[in-house]
Each structure stands twice: as C-alpha cells, then as structure tokens.
Design a protein around this motif. Sequence first.
Motif, PDB file in Angstrom:
ATOM      1  N   TYR A   1      27.483 -16.351 -16.083  1.00  0.00           N
ATOM      2  CA  TYR A   1      26.422 -16.721 -17.036  1.00  0.00           C
ATOM      3  C   TYR A   1      26.076 -15.536 -17.916  1.00  0.00           C
ATOM      4  N   LYS A   2      25.640 -15.840 -19.135  1.00  0.00           N
ATOM      5  CA  LYS A   2      25.441 -14.767 -20.111  1.00  0.00           C
ATOM      6  C   LYS A   2      24.022 -14.188 -20.126  1.00  0.00           C
ATOM      7  N   GLY A   3      23.098 -14.912 -19.596  1.00  0.00           N
ATOM      8  CA  GLY A   3      21.698 -14.516 -19.742  1.00  0.00           C
ATOM      9  C   GLY A   3      21.350 -13.190 -19.081  1.00  0.00           C
ATOM     10  N   GLU A   4      20.158 -12.687 -19.418  1.00  0.00           N
ATOM     11  CA  GLU A   4      19.661 -11.455 -18.813  1.00  0.00           C
ATOM     12  C   GLU A   4      19.440 -11.698 -17.313  1.00  0.00           C
ATOM     13  N   PHE A   5      19.855 -10.721 -16.504  1.00  0.00           N
ATOM     14  CA  PHE A   5      19.623 -10.906 -15.070  1.00  0.00           C
ATOM     15  C   PHE A   5      18.881  -9.722 -14.467  1.00  0.00           C
ATOM     16  N   PHE A   6      18.302  -9.977 -13.294  1.00  0.00           N
ATOM     17  CA  PHE A   6      17.526  -8.940 -12.607  1.00  0.00           C
ATOM     18  C   PHE A   6      18.428  -8.214 -11.600  1.00  0.00           C
ATOM     19  N   HIS A   7      18.423  -8.581 -10.362  1.00  0.00           N
ATOM     20  CA  HIS A   7      19.237  -7.839  -9.388  1.00  0.00           C
ATOM     21  C   HIS A   7      20.262  -8.738  -8.679  1.00  0.00           C
ATOM     22  N   GLU A   8      20.473  -9.923  -9.262  1.00  0.00           N
ATOM     23  CA  GLU A   8      21.508 -10.806  -8.735  1.00  0.00           C
ATOM     24  C   GLU A   8      22.314 -11.332  -9.912  1.00  0.00           C
ATOM     25  N   PHE A   9      23.588 -11.608  -9.658  1.00  0.00           N
ATOM     26  CA  PHE A   9      24.437 -12.132 -10.728  1.00  0.00           C
ATOM     27  C   PHE A   9      25.619 -12.856 -10.105  1.00  0.00           C
ATOM     28  N   VAL A  10      26.207 -13.769 -10.886  1.00  0.00           N
ATOM     29  CA  VAL A  10      27.356 -14.535 -10.403  1.00  0.00           C
ATOM     30  C   VAL A  10      28.601 -14.071 -11.148  1.00  0.00           C
ATOM     31  N   THR A  11      29.633 -13.709 -10.375  1.00  0.00           N
ATOM     32  CA  THR A  11      30.920 -13.400 -10.997  1.00  0.00           C
ATOM     33  C   THR A  11      31.820 -14.622 -10.853  1.00  0.00           C
TER      34      THR A  11
ATOM     35  N   SER B   1       0.831  -1.209   0.000  1.00  0.00           N
ATOM     36  CA  SER B   1       0.000   0.000   0.000  1.00  0.00           C
ATOM     37  C   SER B   1       0.856   1.246   0.000  1.00  0.00           C
ATOM     38  N   ALA B   2       1.936   1.198   0.769  1.00  0.00           N
ATOM     39  CA  ALA B   2       2.807   2.373   0.867  1.00  0.00           C
ATOM     40  C   ALA B   2       3.548   2.589  -0.444  1.00  0.00           C
ATOM     41  N   MET B   3       4.046   1.527  -1.024  1.00  0.00           N
ATOM     42  CA  MET B   3       4.830   1.648  -2.256  1.00  0.00           C
ATOM     43  C   MET B   3       3.932   1.979  -3.434  1.00  0.00           C
ATOM     44  N   GLY B   4       2.803   1.311  -3.532  1.00  0.00           N
ATOM     45  CA  GLY B   4       1.960   1.496  -4.707  1.00  0.00           C
ATOM     46  C   GLY B   4       2.657   0.927  -5.931  1.00  0.00           C
ATOM     47  N   GLU B   5       1.967   0.974  -7.061  1.00  0.00           N
ATOM     48  CA  GLU B   5       2.558   0.458  -8.292  1.00  0.00           C
ATOM     49  C   GLU B   5       3.867   1.181  -8.603  1.00  0.00           C
ATOM     50  N   GLU B   6       3.830   2.497  -8.476  1.00  0.00           N
ATOM     51  CA  GLU B   6       4.980   3.301  -8.843  1.00  0.00           C
ATOM     52  C   GLU B   6       6.183   2.971  -7.963  1.00  0.00           C
ATOM     53  N   GLY B   7       5.949   2.865  -6.679  1.00  0.00           N
ATOM     54  CA  GLY B   7       7.033   2.571  -5.748  1.00  0.00           C
ATOM     55  C   GLY B   7       7.624   1.188  -5.960  1.00  0.00           C
ATOM     56  N   MET B   8       6.773   0.230  -6.238  1.00  0.00           N
ATOM     57  CA  MET B   8       7.251  -1.132  -6.476  1.00  0.00           C
ATOM     58  C   MET B   8       8.117  -1.179  -7.744  1.00  0.00           C
ATOM     59  N   ARG B   9       7.646  -0.507  -8.770  1.00  0.00           N
ATOM     60  CA  ARG B   9       8.424  -0.447 -10.014  1.00  0.00           C
ATOM     61  C   ARG B   9       9.758   0.233  -9.771  1.00  0.00           C
ATOM     62  N   GLN B  10       9.698   1.287  -8.965  1.00  0.00           N
ATOM     63  CA  GLN B  10      10.909   2.045  -8.687  1.00  0.00           C
ATOM     64  C   GLN B  10      11.911   1.176  -7.923  1.00  0.00           C
ATOM     65  N   ALA B  11      11.438   0.463  -6.920  1.00  0.00           N
ATOM     66  CA  ALA B  11      12.323  -0.418  -6.145  1.00  0.00           C
ATOM     67  C   ALA B  11      12.952  -1.453  -7.076  1.00  0.00           C
ATOM     68  N   ALA B  12      12.144  -2.010  -7.959  1.00  0.00           N
ATOM     69  CA  ALA B  12      12.637  -3.035  -8.873  1.00  0.00           C
ATOM     70  C   ALA B  12      13.649  -2.444  -9.850  1.00  0.00           C
ATOM     71  N   THR B  13      13.317  -1.289 -10.401  1.00  0.00           N
ATOM     72  CA  THR B  13      14.210  -0.666 -11.383  1.00  0.00           C
ATOM     73  C   THR B  13      15.530  -0.240 -10.744  1.00  0.00           C
ATOM     74  N   LEU B  14      15.444   0.365  -9.561  1.00  0.00           N
ATOM     75  CA  LEU B  14      16.669   0.777  -8.881  1.00  0.00           C
ATOM     76  C   LEU B  14      17.537  -0.437  -8.579  1.00  0.00           C
ATOM     77  N   SER B  15      16.922  -1.497  -8.087  1.00  0.00           N
ATOM     78  CA  SER B  15      17.686  -2.694  -7.727  1.00  0.00           C
ATOM     79  C   SER B  15      18.373  -3.261  -8.966  1.00  0.00           C
ATOM     80  N   MET B  16      17.603  -3.410 -10.017  1.00  0.00           N
ATOM     81  CA  MET B  16      18.146  -3.988 -11.236  1.00  0.00           C
ATOM     82  C   MET B  16      19.266  -3.109 -11.802  1.00  0.00           C
ATOM     83  N   SER B  17      19.028  -1.813 -11.872  1.00  0.00           N
ATOM     84  CA  SER B  17      20.004  -0.917 -12.467  1.00  0.00           C
ATOM     85  C   SER B  17      21.294  -0.918 -11.658  1.00  0.00           C
ATOM     86  N   LYS B  18      21.169  -0.900 -10.340  1.00  0.00           N
ATOM     87  CA  LYS B  18      22.361  -0.867  -9.494  1.00  0.00           C
ATOM     88  C   LYS B  18      23.124  -2.188  -9.563  1.00  0.00           C
ATOM     89  N   ALA B  19      22.392  -3.288  -9.690  1.00  0.00           N
ATOM     90  CA  ALA B  19      23.064  -4.581  -9.828  1.00  0.00           C
ATOM     91  C   ALA B  19      23.874  -4.593 -11.123  1.00  0.00           C
TER      92      ALA B  19
END
Lengths: 437, 437, 474, 474
Positions: free
Chosen positions: B374-384, B339-357
């Motif tokens: 691994y070469k595939g597309e990743f979200f906010h986690e990755f293996v080096t 409720s606090a995040m709303g659609e916009e906040g949830m998207r923002q959290a996801a986008t910030l996390s992904m972009s920073k990762a």
Amino acid sequence: MGTYVPNSPAVQKEMLDVIGAKSIDELYGNVPKKMLVKNLDLPAGMSELEVRGAVTAMAEKNTVFKTCLRGAGAYRHFIPSVVKSVSSREELVTAYTPYQAEISQGILQSIFEYQTMICELTGMAVSNASVYDGATAAAEAVTMCRDRRHTKAYISATVQPSVIETVKTYCFGSDTELVVVPAKDGRTDLKALKEMLGADAACLILQQPNYYGLMEDAGQAGEIVHAAGAKFVLSVNPIACALMKTPAEYGADVAVGDGQPLGLDLAFGGPYLGFMAATKEMMRHLPGRIVGQTHDVDGNVGYVLTLTAREQHIRREKASSNICSNQALCAFMAGVYMSAMGEEGMRQAATLSMSKAHYLAKAMEKELGWKLKYKGEFFHEFVTEVDDKTAKKALKALEKNGILGGLSVEGGLLWCVTEVVSRAELDRAVAILKEVC
Amino acid sequence: MGTYVPNSPAVQKEMLDVIGAKSIDELYGNVPKKMLVKNLDLPAGMSELEVRGAVTAMAEKNTVFKTCLRGAGAYRHFIPSVVKSVSSREELVTAYTPYQAEISQGILQSIFEYQTMICELTGMAVSNASVYDGATAAAEAVTMCRDRRHTKAYISATVQPSVIETVKTYCFGSDTELVVVPAKDGRTDLKALKEMLGADAACLILQQPNYYGLMEDAGQAGEIVHAAGAKFVLSVNPIACALMKTPAEYGADVAVGDGQPLGLDLAFGGPYLGFMAATKEMMRHLPGRIVGQTHDVDGNVGYVLTLTAREQHIRREKASSNICSNQALCAFMAGVYMSAMGEEGMRQAATLSMSKAHYLAKAMEKELGWKLKYKGEFFHEFVTEVDDKTAKKALKALEKNGILGGLSVEGGLLWCVTEVVSRAELDRAVAILKEVC
Amino acid sequence: MKLIFEQGSPEQHMTLLPECDVPVVKLKETRQVPLRLPHVCENELTRHYTALAKRVHGVNDGFYPLGSCTMKYNPKINEDMAALPGFTQVHPTQGEGTVQGCLEAMYTAEKYLCEITGMDGVTLQPAAGAQGEFTGLLLIKAYHTHRKDLARKKIIVPDSAHGTNPASAVMAGFTVINIPSASDGCVDLDALRAAVGPDTAGLMLTNPNTVGIFDKNILEITQIVHDAGGLCYYDGANLNAVMGVVRPGDMGFDVIHLNLHKTFSTPHGGGGPGSGAVGCKALLKEFLPGPAVAEKNGRYAFYTPKHSIGRMKNFYGNFSVVVRAMTYMMTLGKENIPEAARNAVLNANYMMARLTDTYDMAYGGYCMHEFVMTLARLHDETGVSAMDIAKGLLDNGIHPPTMYFPLIVHEALMVEPTETESKETMDHACDVFLKLYEEAKSNPQALHDAPVCTPVRRLDEVGAARNPVLRYSF
Amino acid sequence: MKLIFEQGSPEQHMTLLPECDVPVVKLKETRQVPLRLPHVCENELTRHYTALAKRVHGVNDGFYPLGSCTMKYNPKINEDMAALPGFTQVHPTQGEGTVQGCLEAMYTAEKYLCEITGMDGVTLQPAAGAQGEFTGLLLIKAYHTHRKDLARKKIIVPDSAHGTNPASAVMAGFTVINIPSASDGCVDLDALRAAVGPDTAGLMLTNPNTVGIFDKNILEITQIVHDAGGLCYYDGANLNAVMGVVRPGDMGFDVIHLNLHKTFSTPHGGGGPGSGAVGCKALLKEFLPGPAVAEKNGRYAFYTPKHSIGRMKNFYGNFSVVVRAMTYMMTLGKENIPEAARNAVLNANYMMARLTDTYDMAYGGYCMHEFVMTLARLHDETGVSAMDIAKGLLDNGIHPPTMYFPLIVHEALMVEPTETESKETMDHACDVFLKLYEEAKSNPQALHDAPVCTPVRRLDEVGAARNPVLRYSF
C-alpha cells in the motif's frame, strides 16, 4: 547517559542561589585544582534499554546447567517460591542496618527469629545475626577462641579447602599460627590430632560432613580437643543438621557454617551467609550483630541491636571484630526458608539428598565400576576414584548434555546430589557416562 | 498432594465439635447423595517442586524469539524495570475491587491517575477504569452509541480482524446489525462509507493507524459520520497517540484501544487492557468502573468508585454493561509505564518505532526488491507484497535465526518494528532474507 | 497523598531509551495539544507507587471474608509459573509449532475444568466472570437460534441472583423474568413452574445460592426448565463450596462460567484481570467461541467450532491467569480439590456457629461456603447498620464481609472465610465481630464514626457522583 | 507482633517436596533433640513476613539522609540484572569456559573501579566495607613483610575516623595510633608529623573526612606518610562526594576500599549483603587476594597474584552485588558518574544553607556530600538532645541523620542527602527540621516523648543488654 539525579540544571541553579555559590565547581574549592579529573577514561553512559541488552548478553554467555551434580561448598537445593516473594519487598531490601529500632522492627524481629532457628538447628545457646559466609565464620571463630595463652589454631585437612585458605589469611592478620591436622582415609586423623595438640592450642576447626561428604567422628574429636584445654569449632552443613547430631550434641563450643543451602541461589558464589552460634559462656565473644528482645516505654515487646559493647563502632580498636555490614537479607531469606520447610521439610530435604546421593554412588559402582575413594559413611557428597583422563572425558560428556558433573579433586571426582535431582536424571547421567567411559 | 488448607484434621475435628456436626459430610446434607462425586478423574496432586518442574517444562516448549518483527495487535515494546517492580506489590495484586474505599485508596488513586493519562493521550474528556482489551472496548463502544433510532453499527474492513470478529459477536448478542465498510488501497473507502450510512447508523469504528499500519484520513471519516448523525468511534494505538492527532482532534465521540503497548508483556495474548474514553456528553454511557475524587468526613481528599448508577450491581438488567472485573492491575501498570516514560519518552518510543519500521521497509525494497503493498503513510507497521511461497521460506529462515518475521496477510507479510529492535538486528534480518529469497 | 502529576518538575525524566540509530521519520499530521504526563525521576516514581500500594489491603495483608468473592490465598508458585519467560515473551500470533507449551497449558486447564464441572467442553476466552456469563448466554441463544426455536427470548433469574446475571442476559438480547425466592432463600418451585414456557430460553442459577445454601431441589429445578425446552445456566461464583464434591453437570446444568480468580486462586489485582472460563455440555460444544485448542497424538492445534458464536475478545483470553489456575489445579489434584471445598464449608460453618448466638442469621441450618447475617434487629435497636459494623472491622485490620447483598436480606453481611484461613485467624475475627456487637450496644456513635485508623475516613460518595471529578486538572 | 513460632499449629506444613523416588538411606547417628522450627501454612507465612517488611523504613519509602551511609536510590534495573538466571543459577566451581559472562562482569566492574579511584588493581572479594579495610591493611602488612621491613607495626588513625578503621587495624595485627583532629576537623599536620616514624606501617584516612570536609592538605598528608616509609589507606565510605571528580589515587593513596552498597547504589538489605571492593596501586597488586580475573584476547580466566595474601572468603565475593554496581556504572558512564558526585555535594550544601541560620554547624565553609550539625547549644538551652530530634523526625516519616558521630562533635547529627533526592524532598525535610527546632523550644517534652507514630516507641536498650533475650523460648 543514564542518570538518577532528579534536579534539572534550572533547579540546580536555584539551589546554588540559596547556597550563595556561583557553581558546583566553587563547592569543590578545597580540592587542589591540578588534582581534578580532566577526562575520565570510561565508556559513555547508556539508556536502560541499552544496559539491559548489554548485561543480559553477558549473563547469556554463562552456561546454566539443567542438572547439577556438584556441591563442594555450594548447593542447589529447592527454593520455595515464597522465599523470593517475601524477601524482595523494597522496604526490607533498601533499608540500612537497624540503628533506628522504632522503624526497623521488621528487620530486628526477623533476625531474632533467625537467631532462634540457628540455635535450634545447631543446638547452641546463642547465635549472631550472620557474618559474610561459612569461611569467614570459621575464621572469626578462631578469634573467639584465641587468648594470650591459647595462640595456636588447628584445622582439619578435611575442611573445605577455601575455608582453610580463608582462615589462613585471617590468621596472617592476627599473627596466629595455623596448623593443619592431616587426614586419613578421607577423615581427620584423630590420633595425629591428639599428638599435635599442646597447651597453647586455642581451637580445632572440624567440618561435618567433611569436604568429601564423610561423617567425621566429631564426638571423639571434641573430647580430644577439650581434654587439651582448647575449644571445639564445628562447621556444619545446615541441611545435614536436620538429621545428624547437633554441634551441641557433638560438644562444640562454637558452631559455624555456610547458610547458602537455606534458600539462597548459587549466584556464582555469593552473596551467601555465614552463621555462627556458641555456648552461653562464649556469648560475649561472638562477633557482629546480635538482636535482643526488650520493651518500649509503653511496655510493648520490641527488638533492638544489643550487646553492642563488643562492636567496632563503640569499642573501636578493642572490638571483638571489625564486622558491621553482614548478610542481613540473606539471613532473612534463610529464616523464610526454614519457616517454609519446617522440621519435616528440612528432614525431607536432607533424607532425599542423602538417599539420592547413595543411589548415584551405587549406580556408578554397578554400571561404571567406579569405586568410592573413601569407605566411611557419607551424607550427600562422595568421591569416586577415577583417573584424570576419565574424569575429563566424563565431565565433558555430561556438560554436553546439560549436566554439571562432580568436581575434580585429588584422585577422583567429588559428587553431590540434592532433592531437586530426580531418579530419572541420575539414571540419565549414568547412562551418558556409560557410553563414554 | 499440594494443599493450602491450614487446619489439620485434629483442628478440623475441634471445629466440627463447635459446629455440633459429626463430619464435614454432614454439612453437605442438602446435596442429594447420588450426586456426590465418587471418583474425580484427575491426576494426583503434586508438591511444589514437581509442579515447578512440570510447568517449567511446558513453558520451555515455546519458542521465545530474540527479535520480534511482528505486531498485528500485540507489540513488544521496551518495559522499564520499574513497571514490574512496583506493580508486583502483594497488597495490590491480591486486593479485590475497591468496594471499601477507606482501605483501597492506593488502587483508587492509581486509577484516577490512569484515567487522567488516558484523557491526555486521547484528548477526550473522560475515561473509565479499563475494560478487558481493545476488542471488547470497541464492542462496548457500539453499545454506547446504539439507541432506538440508531441500530446499525459500521466498522471499517481495515480494523484488526479479531476486533471485527469480537464486535460481531457482541452485536449478535444485542441484535445489532454490523456492516463492514470496504477498504481501498489498504485504507477505508470513505466514498463507499458516505454512501452506506443511513439515518439508522449508530456509529462507525475506525482504527488509526489501521491494521496494515496505514494512517487513515480519520478527520474526514469523522465528518462523514457526524454528518450522517452517527457517532465516531476511533480505535487507536496508544504509542502512536504520542505523535499523531488525538482522537479528540479527529472528532471522535469515543476513543478506544488496546493498552498492551503501555508496559504489558505479550504473554500469548493476555491479560491486556482495553481503554475507553469519551466526550463529556457520553460520560454516563461509559461501561465499567469509573473513579472520582471526593472528600472524607474530615475534609481530606480521597477517591471512590463513582457513577455506579450505570453499573450492573445497582441497575441489574438496566445497566450500561455487565462488566464488573476489569483489568485494574494492567491499568496500574499502564499508569506506571506512562509515568516512567513521560511525554518525552512516549514520543521517543513512537519516533524510534516509526523510524525503524521505515528503515526496514526501505531496506527490504532496496535489498530484496520487496515493494510496499500500500502507498499510504504508515506508522510502525507495513505490508510487503510477497507471494505465499516466498513468505513461507522467509519466515522459516528468520525463525531458524531467532527472529519472528511478519504476519501472513492476504497478498503479503505484515511487519512491525519497535524501539527494542536495533539497526544491527534489522540489517541481520534483511541479510538472512537476502540469502534465501 | 499527592498525585503523580503534582510531583517532579518539568525537566525531570528517566533515561530509558537510546538515541535513534536510523534516519528519523516523522508523521505528516501531528497532535497539536500537549501530552501532559508525569515528569518524575525513578526515585520519586517508585516511592509514589509503593506508597499507593501501601494504601491497599490485599488478601496477603489479612483476613478478607468478602462473601461471594472467594478471597482465598493466592499461592506464590502460581505467580512464578505465570512469569516464566516461555509464557510471557510469546507473541499470540506465533506459529502453532512454536507455542506448543502454551497450547498444552490451555488444553490441560480445560481438561481439569471439564472434569471438575462435569462439562464436555470449556473455553478459556472470557476475560472475567461477567464476560463468561455473556458467553454462556450467547451459547444458549445460538443453540435456540440454530434450532430455529426463535420464540425463546426469556431468561429466568431469581431475585437473589448476582446483578451481573440480568445484565448479561440483556446484553445477550434476552428479556429477564425475575422470580422471587422461597422463604428459605431457595428457588420457589411453584414460581419457577409458573414462569417457564415456550418462550423460556433458560434459567440462570447459583448453587449454592447467594444466601449460602445448597438448593436441595436442584434436580427438580433443572428438570422443570429442561421439560419446558429451556437450558440451565450455572453461575460459578460459588463453585468453591462444591468443587470436586458435586458437579454442576450432574445437577443438570448445561452451561457454566467459572471465576478462575475466585475458585482457582488467581489474584484479583484490585479488580482484574480475572478469567471467566465457560464450560458446556456436548449439545453446546459446537457453538463455543473460537479459536479453541484440540489435541492429536500429543500435538496441539487451534480450531474453530462448527457453529461458533465467534470471538469474545482478541486472542485467547487472559492466558497468564489461566497458567496460574492450571498450576493451582495441578498442585491440589484429585485429593485436594475436594478437600479445599470441604474445608471452605467447614470454615464457614465454624464462623457461623461462633457468631450465631449473637448475630441473627438470615437462614437456619448448615450453610455451605458462606453465610448471611441480617443486622436488621441490631439496626432497629441501636441504629448501628451493617455498614457501621463493616467500617468498625476496618479499624481492626479485617476486610469487611460483603454488605447489603443479597438484596432479599435486610442489613445483610455475607461472610465467606474460604478454606485457606486457619482457625486461629477465624477465632480472632469472631472475637472482633462479637466485640463490635457489644460496642454497637454500648457506644453506637463510635461505630457511626468508624473507621478512624484508615488512611482516609468515610468518603462523600454522593458528592462524588453529583459533581464528578474524574481526572486531574492541570 | 507475634513471632513466627507463635503461629500455626503442630500439624501444619507446606507441601514442597515429593516422595522419595529412590531407596531411603538413613544416618547411623541422628540428632536426639527436636528441631523446633515454625509450622505454618503458606498463607500465614507470607502474611507474617509481609507484615514484618511493612515494619521497616527503606530508602524506597522516603528520605534517608543517614550521614556516612550514602543511602541513595537503588535502581530497579540493577535488581533485574542481578536476577538474570544466567547469573543466579551458576555454580561457583563451573569451568571457566562456562562462566565467561560472570568473569566479564567482574572484569568490567574492576576496570570501572580502577579508573574511578585512580588505582591499578581491584579485588571484588571482600564482602563488606569492614572486610575491605581488613583486606587493604593485609596488603600493607604483606608489603612491609615482603620487604622485610618488619618494624612497621603501627597504623595511624585520626580520632574522627569510623570505628571500623582501628578495629580493622587490630585484626590485621597492627597497633593503632590515634591522632587528634585540628579545629577545622581536618588532619593536624603537626600531630601527624609527630606520629610518623620507622614503625609506621600506614595511615588510614577518609577524604572528604567524617565531618564532611575535603582536606585541602591532602597531598602534604600523604607525602608525610610516604616520606616516613608508610603507606596511605583511603577509607572509601565518602567516595560519593568525589567519584569521577578527584581520584584517591591522585591524592597519593596506595590502597582504598569501596562500599559498592553506598557509592555504587546497591541496596543495603537491612544490614547486608554489601560489597567492599579494594583497589590498590601497582606496588601492592602482587599481594591482592586470589582468585583474580585476567583477560586475554577477549577470554577471561582466574589467576592468583604472585604473593597473594590469600583468600578473604569462599569463592569470589558477593557476586550479585557486583553485578548491580556494574550495571549502575554502565548506566551512568563517563558523564554522569561525576555528575552524581557533584549533585551529592550540591544537595548537601543546599540543605546546610537552609538550616544554617537555625542549627549550629560543627564546621564552617562549604561541605562536601554531608555536613555535621552540633546540637550542644540546643541541648543546653532546652534539654532536647540530638537523639530527641532524631526521634521527632521518625514521627514525620523521615529517617534521622547519623547521631553522635563523629565522636569529636558534641550532640552531632550528620546529614547526607545524596544526589538522588529532589529539591522538593529536601525542602520538605528542611521544613520538618525547622519545625522540630521550634518545638524543642516551645514543647521539649513532646520531643522527649517522640516517637509516637511508630510501630513501637523508644525501646529499653539497657535492659536488653543487661538481661539478654536472644532467642525465643519454646
């Protein structure tokens, strides 16, 4: 960028339409144009995440001492978990002064209970709903005692210095002469007092235990003051009240003090809580709010703000004080604290504090050769005689070990021990000092 | 010495008199004497002050990392202040399961709202009121999909290992064969899957994004599974759901996941929250509690636990699961969070996390020469890709600087970045690594 | 009350997160359906959830004698300890060297629980009582399987048992054999003897049982099962009657689950999170779930038991709940853990004594921590049911007892006051019970109509199940 | 509801403190009277205080349009920040080197407040608005005294002012000159001109004033006072209408107090603690209370202004309240501080527009952040008073507006919605206001009888004052 405005620009527009205005600017039509702020020189707003980071960083710049051996007007006592738990209820926290009694019974009843507890603690007949802190409580007490014939206030030099300063400021306001009664061996010089008091004396403010932790001969002081036709104002430590004679037993006309030891955080000095209680005769001179019990139209018991004829919103320039907001939530917390502790718990806190303070004093004498500066009986604070250089070294060594040492006062260090400090911590502190001093 | 028993010995005696018993011992008359405990080998009880000291000392033995670059199933996201503020209300915290609907509307409505939000997040038709965590949600999903003809469950090797282990334990209970589908380049080997699935396949559990942070071709997986006549269970990260295709869009029959990222503390692994949502067809197979909207006798809208005919207290050995207590308060918190995040906040959290990762991954490649495993597309986690020795050195250096580095997995380190980590912190981490690696 | 979705307006939002300070990266495939979450400001949000909380009655709001649920007081110090940043801010995969405090807390809690139950090992992994039962039954299954004693597929459960017992047995792959209770509500020894055999995996039992009676034949019961080669499972739901007074391990039980959220004072949270710790005798230790905690020279480390049944969930259980329970046990300690049980029993007997002249008790004699009343006669005479009395209690600010359980008692009300209630509170509740009994005789319709003082009145549960509305329709 | 003293029993107690681990020392003289405090267990205690809290209506419970009190939403992040151990666990006499964070917080708050008010210096010491007024007046007194301008003993106060203004003036040793307001509720310039003179110490003014109007002659007003040698004091109670939009310093004021618990969103706590920060122009800075905070090269230190009036209280003010206000200002920042004010004004005008066809407004034109209605005509026609309407609002879950203030308006209701209320909330409140107006006409007795839904009904205040019962009698 943070905002708590719920209405979006679209909704704001709708509202302007209902108003019949073109813009919010139009609503400010009365304001001379040239006066409008063009560019507010402030940082941009922040999201909650950023604010949390920035303010937390500030808080982390402070040192939180694991062990606190300092009092001097602010004490780290044990605060039962229940105190914060019940006092953080939003209804309570976010309410205004209980002007609408029907939907404020919780606040009103809690203050009625608080008033009762303060009466019990001090032995006095009536208590108000709190004032800002112990210092302003003392200052307000002077106003209570002053009249046309009694225009001079006396305060002992053994009262906490910042209380003396505060009373002085209030006296500057009311054009009251304030006389400081000298100390002898760390206690009020009663002989000097007797000689100083004249027919124009309004009151004496004494502190028990005093700033140096010493027990004053408050009974005798009260007799001297009364003999001179003045009122006796006694400022007390509420924890000590569980053990020592009550202000009433000492003959006080007004009892005041700082309620911080009753469950409030140190919080860098505030918010604390000033309590004020008086004899029945002085009831209508009490400043601030007072809650009384009454009945509703159905005959049910209820509580209201009462004796409001003393107050500023009714009496305006003839009010007993200008105080309106007080420290209601702190009074609530103090009430919860006293309910949780009960008589037994309060006595225990007082006894533990006193016993541990004496333990530390003895250990310092034995292990470090630090003598007590004053000989009198003391409660949970005491002054050791040490030179400035040693004092500095001592405090530094303790600080490095997470211990806040005593406060530098003239000719020594003023220490305090409360029930939260264990014997092991005291032994450790002495051992650290032994190494460097 | 602590006790929460209010009745003093004197009051206890009064009560015994009413009962007509001489002692409490007498009430235990049915217990064979020789069985009574003589000496409980436990430490003595403690006062609140002592307990606070002892437990705080334990807590302080743990390291709280200022910066967290690790996920692997537990994520440090931003938790708005409102989440804890409103969810710490005592009414809510201290209530039991809402069996008495009339005095439990607050809990029931909050779950109804939570169910709606989970449906929105996943795109599924129905949600239950929560299960223990993401791992048991996956395990319960297997039970939903299993029937006489479909007795074999499949799980991808790219699912979080402890989820696989948990599902395995549950399958041991229900005598279900569990087959692990191999991975290829960090993602589920769909070709292998196709070959492995037989007519007895009950379901496949896939995770999106998977354990290594990679986006699976979940749409194709779903098609393969359905073609084989089995059900498709998709375990999703709820924050990622704000951006990626919904489980429904991927064709899932059951969507599960761990709700911890939705406003819950890391808390050394729990309590977290398992969410479960399903197609309408599978509604009556859902385990656990479900809240439904209804009306009271006056026609007012209200909420009740419903479809209870599935549950253990009614169906006993024929129940869809044995679950009764779930994670209601965690579900409440997740509801507040969304409720606090709303659609916009949830998207923002996801986008910030992904972009920073991605920023960190690039910086590691550029500054340290660490390649993505691994070469595939990743979200906010990755293996080096790093060898064990380097990994150890890296983690140690970061730890010394208050940073929790990636988790050691086969052949490298698994990193995670969320919106709470600033670019400056990422740069600092890389700089520290550059110095030692 | 409006739903959160029915409040606010589309552009409303809170300002929680900052702008992105790195280049923005996007997913290739994105969701096509909108994510319709609430759009409210903080003021609306907190008012909404605060108002919801006010429409709940918790144990902090008043007496809550819900039988078999042990709604005792939830101490505030426990909440403070569980909220310490050193516990809440710790990632579950941190290295052991950085979480010694967490491991110490788990180890400490396990040691207390072992001693209280008379068991040799404990796992804190199960998230709730039901998962604890499942875990315990898997231990039994693993034990027989490991011994290649593969015919043992049956779990014996009395008909008075909690519904979770048979449900858990089925989840663990067992067949359930129900046995009837004797007329005193205890185990019918003959029925038990007839039920055991070479296919017996084990017996599940609560003692004191669900009618509040301590089964005096307990040693014989566990002996019968053991003699038949089965194991004995103790449902810990009623441990509050006996904790520190008599130990399940000494009664002959091999495995036990505990509801930390009942017996050990952690709050129920409106249905969870709980914690269903499981204890077992030495013969089952090697099967316990991993990871488990071991101590060596003051250092703590995780290990996995040799023949572990595996993991019951992610990570290590509802850790914060365990911290609360540990704090509680440290507070009470050796002296007051049994005192709590003894006063729970005293309180139940006191209430029973005060009500026994008016209400029919299902069974005679002293009870343990709870007692069961049967309102069958009242129902026959007045038409007022156990449900009606329960709803009448709501109007008096008292949470009703458990209704219609155990199934073997008609029109049952099961009352469990717990030790944390004062005589004053119980006296008031008894007065209300007696008043309602009078009202049942004088004005039964008033009780059929109850409650009238609650936020909503009796709700249409049948309609809710027939036409399920399980989410808001936008 | 029972008092806490009427609960529990003599031997009941909580187990909070340990045994003494050092030799016990006793006082020579001890109290002879018993200390009769409550004797309850934790369960009773928390239930009692929780129940009390539930008998309170806070701004978190619903709309609270209490004119002149600015009951805006109290953000939760502010509470979290004030509760950080780095702030709460710090002793006020710690060395400056160990409290740089506290000093930075104070300094930061001061800088924001200076810029918002257009002042040159700020003290955070005053604990509440009234003490702020007293402080500000002492600054004026010190200024004149320092200049040996000793005849300036009079403070001019409009008759529409808050009661604290004259009370504070008297505490500061001044004589109060009341001047009547003009018919538009603003300052009567002629009356002001007639009142000023060589004995004028200063003028106290609220702008926007207590009838919700921004005095368009403000520059002329302050000029008149300055020309006469007096100083101008700004009562900041109504700053929420103009913060960031127009600055008291730019209006010609020399000194101002702020209610951080109104304008800057800190909660009121049922009557306190508040914070009454005082700002002043350069000419008064040297008189500010000490200790004050200074910054040099990023290090913060205390100092005492040269001719300081002294201390207003122990230590440095209600520090935790200041942390909340600082957090609020940092959150809103440059853009949203004025937006808050603008929306406060918009909301007030919206409600006024919706009610103006039904209720009589005391003054015409746009209002600022609040407006005053006069129910004199309604009272004449129906007998229903402002008090009756207020009590009717209670039954509708809305906190009433301020009643019977300012004194110059008959049957006044002063409505201040604040910017944190949504149109939806205000629409609902307007609907209730309109409904009550209809009810006043159709069924006045119902309003005389209101409230009926509250925990208690109208209370006998006269009896309470006549026979004061101010404490429990054991």
